[in-house]
Scaffold this motif. Sequence first.
Motif, mmCIF file in Angstrom:
data_model
loop_
_atom_site.group_PDB
_atom_site.id
_atom_site.type_symbol
_atom_site.label_atom_id
_atom_site.label_comp_id
_atom_site.label_asym_id
_atom_site.label_seq_id
_atom_site.Cartn_x
_atom_site.Cartn_y
_atom_site.Cartn_z
ATOM 1 N N LEU A 15 21.314 25.853 -29.840
ATOM 2 C CA LEU A 15 22.556 25.762 -30.333
ATOM 3 C C LEU A 15 23.352 25.113 -29.428
ATOM 4 C CD1 LEU A 15 25.409 27.899 -31.376
ATOM 5 C CD2 LEU A 15 25.769 28.217 -29.566
ATOM 6 N N PRO A 17 26.702 23.646 -27.866
ATOM 7 C CA PRO A 17 28.575 23.934 -28.174
ATOM 8 C C PRO A 17 29.259 23.316 -28.634
ATOM 9 C CG PRO A 17 27.612 25.160 -26.466
ATOM 10 C CD PRO A 17 25.800 24.252 -27.153
ATOM 11 N N GLN A 18 28.901 21.689 -27.553
ATOM 12 C CA GLN A 18 29.627 20.061 -27.794
ATOM 13 C C GLN A 18 29.689 19.685 -28.727
ATOM 14 O OE1 GLN A 18 29.627 17.487 -24.359
ATOM 15 N NE2 GLN A 18 27.729 17.942 -24.597
ATOM 16 N N LYS A 41 22.081 12.449 -26.415
ATOM 17 C CA LYS A 41 22.557 11.222 -24.902
ATOM 18 C C LYS A 41 21.745 9.824 -25.486
ATOM 19 C CE LYS A 41 21.826 15.147 -21.382
ATOM 20 N NZ LYS A 41 20.821 15.242 -20.608
ATOM 21 N N ILE A 43 19.763 6.708 -23.939
ATOM 22 C CA ILE A 43 19.811 6.006 -22.415
ATOM 23 C C ILE A 43 18.861 4.111 -22.627
ATOM 24 C CG2 ILE A 43 17.496 6.128 -20.465
ATOM 25 C CD1 ILE A 43 18.141 9.586 -21.254
ATOM 26 N N VAL A 66 10.985 13.539 -17.165
ATOM 27 C CA VAL A 66 11.851 12.964 -17.138
ATOM 28 C C VAL A 66 12.911 12.852 -17.610
ATOM 29 C CG1 VAL A 66 13.319 11.840 -15.568
ATOM 30 C CG2 VAL A 66 11.225 11.883 -14.907
ATOM 31 N N LEU A 67 13.377 12.407 -18.489
ATOM 32 C CA LEU A 67 14.493 12.066 -19.772
ATOM 33 C C LEU A 67 14.907 13.617 -20.676
ATOM 34 C CD1 LEU A 67 14.226 8.464 -20.135
ATOM 35 C CD2 LEU A 67 15.607 9.822 -18.068
ATOM 36 N N ASN A 69 14.195 17.512 -21.862
ATOM 37 C CA ASN A 69 13.501 18.787 -20.973
ATOM 38 C C ASN A 69 12.916 19.735 -22.159
ATOM 39 O OD1 ASN A 69 13.575 21.125 -21.126
ATOM 40 N ND2 ASN A 69 14.861 21.543 -19.187
ATOM 41 N N ASN A 71 12.003 22.318 -23.527
ATOM 42 C CA ASN A 71 11.876 23.259 -23.996
ATOM 43 C C ASN A 71 13.136 23.592 -24.899
ATOM 44 O OD1 ASN A 71 11.805 25.885 -21.659
ATOM 45 N ND2 ASN A 71 11.597 24.269 -20.273
ATOM 46 N N THR A 72 14.099 22.752 -24.455
ATOM 47 C CA THR A 72 15.529 22.786 -25.441
ATOM 48 C C THR A 72 15.565 21.033 -26.284
ATOM 49 O OG1 THR A 72 16.804 21.497 -23.299
ATOM 50 C CG2 THR A 72 16.741 23.604 -24.416
ATOM 51 N N LEU B 56 21.697 12.685 -15.803
ATOM 52 C CA LEU B 56 20.789 13.331 -16.187
ATOM 53 C C LEU B 56 20.815 14.438 -16.622
ATOM 54 C CD1 LEU B 56 18.592 12.245 -18.600
ATOM 55 C CD2 LEU B 56 16.633 12.770 -15.894
ATOM 56 N N ARG B 57 19.997 15.619 -16.686
ATOM 57 C CA ARG B 57 20.498 17.401 -16.401
ATOM 58 C C ARG B 57 20.520 17.431 -14.678
ATOM 59 N NH1 ARG B 57 15.570 15.721 -19.388
ATOM 60 N NH2 ARG B 57 14.129 16.987 -17.659
ATOM 61 N N ILE B 60 17.716 17.758 -12.518
ATOM 62 C CA ILE B 60 16.004 17.593 -12.774
ATOM 63 C C ILE B 60 16.086 15.852 -11.676
ATOM 64 C CG2 ILE B 60 17.465 15.574 -14.496
ATOM 65 C CD1 ILE B 60 14.002 17.014 -14.475
ATOM 66 N N PHE B 64 12.131 15.967 -8.346
ATOM 67 C CA PHE B 64 11.624 14.846 -7.485
ATOM 68 C C PHE B 64 11.990 14.404 -6.544
ATOM 69 C CE2 PHE B 64 11.675 14.008 -12.177
ATOM 70 C CZ PHE B 64 10.988 14.461 -12.147
ATOM 71 N N GLU B 93 13.686 22.946 -14.143
ATOM 72 C CA GLU B 93 13.797 21.885 -14.116
ATOM 73 C C GLU B 93 11.829 21.075 -13.649
ATOM 74 O OE1 GLU B 93 14.170 19.500 -16.333
ATOM 75 O OE2 GLU B 93 15.771 20.325 -16.765
ATOM 76 N N GLY B 99 12.300 28.377 -18.847
ATOM 77 C CA GLY B 99 13.453 28.325 -19.478
ATOM 78 C C GLY B 99 14.351 27.174 -18.945
ATOM 79 N N VAL B 100 15.503 27.187 -19.489
ATOM 80 C CA VAL B 100 16.179 26.134 -18.849
ATOM 81 C C VAL B 100 17.797 26.597 -18.801
ATOM 82 C CG1 VAL B 100 16.801 25.560 -21.613
ATOM 83 C CG2 VAL B 100 16.949 23.741 -19.442
ATOM 84 N N MET B 102 21.640 25.592 -19.806
ATOM 85 C CA MET B 102 22.279 24.419 -19.908
ATOM 86 C C MET B 102 23.584 25.003 -20.719
ATOM 87 S SD MET B 102 20.696 25.229 -24.194
ATOM 88 C CE MET B 102 21.838 24.076 -24.964
ATOM 89 N N MET B 103 24.334 23.838 -21.241
ATOM 90 C CA MET B 103 26.128 24.281 -20.807
ATOM 91 C C MET B 103 26.386 25.228 -21.313
ATOM 92 S SD MET B 103 28.440 21.184 -21.747
ATOM 93 C CE MET B 103 27.641 20.049 -21.706
ATOM 94 N N ARG B 105 28.435 28.169 -22.863
ATOM 95 C CA ARG B 105 28.924 28.585 -24.333
ATOM 96 C C ARG B 105 30.004 27.827 -24.618
ATOM 97 N NH1 ARG B 105 29.693 34.390 -24.578
ATOM 98 N NH2 ARG B 105 31.286 34.108 -23.874
ATOM 99 N N LEU B 107 31.282 25.553 -22.610
ATOM 100 C CA LEU B 107 31.791 24.649 -22.156
ATOM 101 C C LEU B 107 33.223 24.417 -20.727
ATOM 102 C CD1 LEU B 107 32.810 22.499 -25.429
ATOM 103 C CD2 LEU B 107 30.280 23.021 -24.489
ATOM 104 N N PHE B 147 18.538 29.548 -21.337
ATOM 105 C CA PHE B 147 17.890 29.884 -22.829
ATOM 106 C C PHE B 147 16.668 29.500 -22.450
ATOM 107 C CE2 PHE B 147 16.173 27.178 -26.573
ATOM 108 C CZ PHE B 147 16.691 28.117 -27.829
#
Lengths: 90, 231
Positions: A15, A17-18, A41, A43, A66-67, A69, A71-72, B56-57, B60, B64, B93, B99-100, B102-103, B105, B107, B147
């Motif tokens: 999903l 949302p943006q 995105k 880059i 890196v850039l 993920n 998963n998604t 970036l995220r 992440i 490093f 990360e 999982g991850v 995310m933003m 729902r 916003l 997620f």
Amino acid sequence: MFKAKIYIILKPSVLDPQGNAVMHALHSLGHEEVADVRVSKYIEVMFNISDEKIVSEKVELICDKVLANPNTETYNYELEPVSDAEANKN
Amino acid sequence: MKYSVVTFPGSNCDHDSYYVALKRNNEVNLIWHKDTDLKKPDAVILPGGFSYGDYLRCGIIARFSPVIKEIITFANKGGLVIGICNGFQILTESGLLPGVLMMNRDLKFICSHQFLRVENNQTAFSSSFQDKQVIDFPIAHKEGNYFIGRKGLEDLKENQQIVFRYSSSQGEVSEDYNPNGSIDNIAGIVNKTGNILGLMPHPERNAQDFSGSGDGNILFSSIEKFIAARV
């Protein structure tokens, strides 16, 4: 040198949302024909490498690690040769 | 026992975690993210904040930092690691948790009290809670929408890795009480071996006399009980 133009895109199953918010905004402006919006995105990465095949390998490596993920997100990219003179302008 | 709290550039809950652990009569060390000496802790805390400006995220870039390598080694030997908020993002990360995040729902950055239901009180981080206890841990995040793919979610359920779910004050878990859109109302999970916890809500922000119910103390007490029993 090469310029890599990299797009990091949410997988279709995820999903966005943006994207939904932007789509609603476009609808409210009267653009009812907009069926879907996905926000991604973009880059740009410059490489000091002259061999296009090696640049591709590097791009995929840094995207996987890196850039993006995994998963998604997925990614795609284009490579553009850049002359030294052009690169020095920056 | 000994806690180590890691500070990344942009961490902003490191001193809250430090203070709570200290007030509970523990030895606590603050570790700079470039350090490679964890100071022999029993548990490592990756605190909340905005490491590297969330560029970036979220999480992440911090992944490093030199200290992460040491934390992975520490965790692989069974050491306890807890990632709170941005710390949770760093753990996903880093691949230490599945999982991850995310933003949200809607916003929006959400900063509020939040009820959670304890889904598994058999972990090193949750044994002092009652089963299905409803607790109040504040949340403060914009990227807390957990997620994971279908297969991953099945694994989490099968291995009882879901520790906290967003709920009502009565412990009802439904979309109505899901602040950020997290899949299955997930607020906190452990890894398969149960020694790494990641959660978006902030136990350290509800662990003082002046901060409300003090429910966060129960999480720290679980960790301390686990370590005391192990030594």
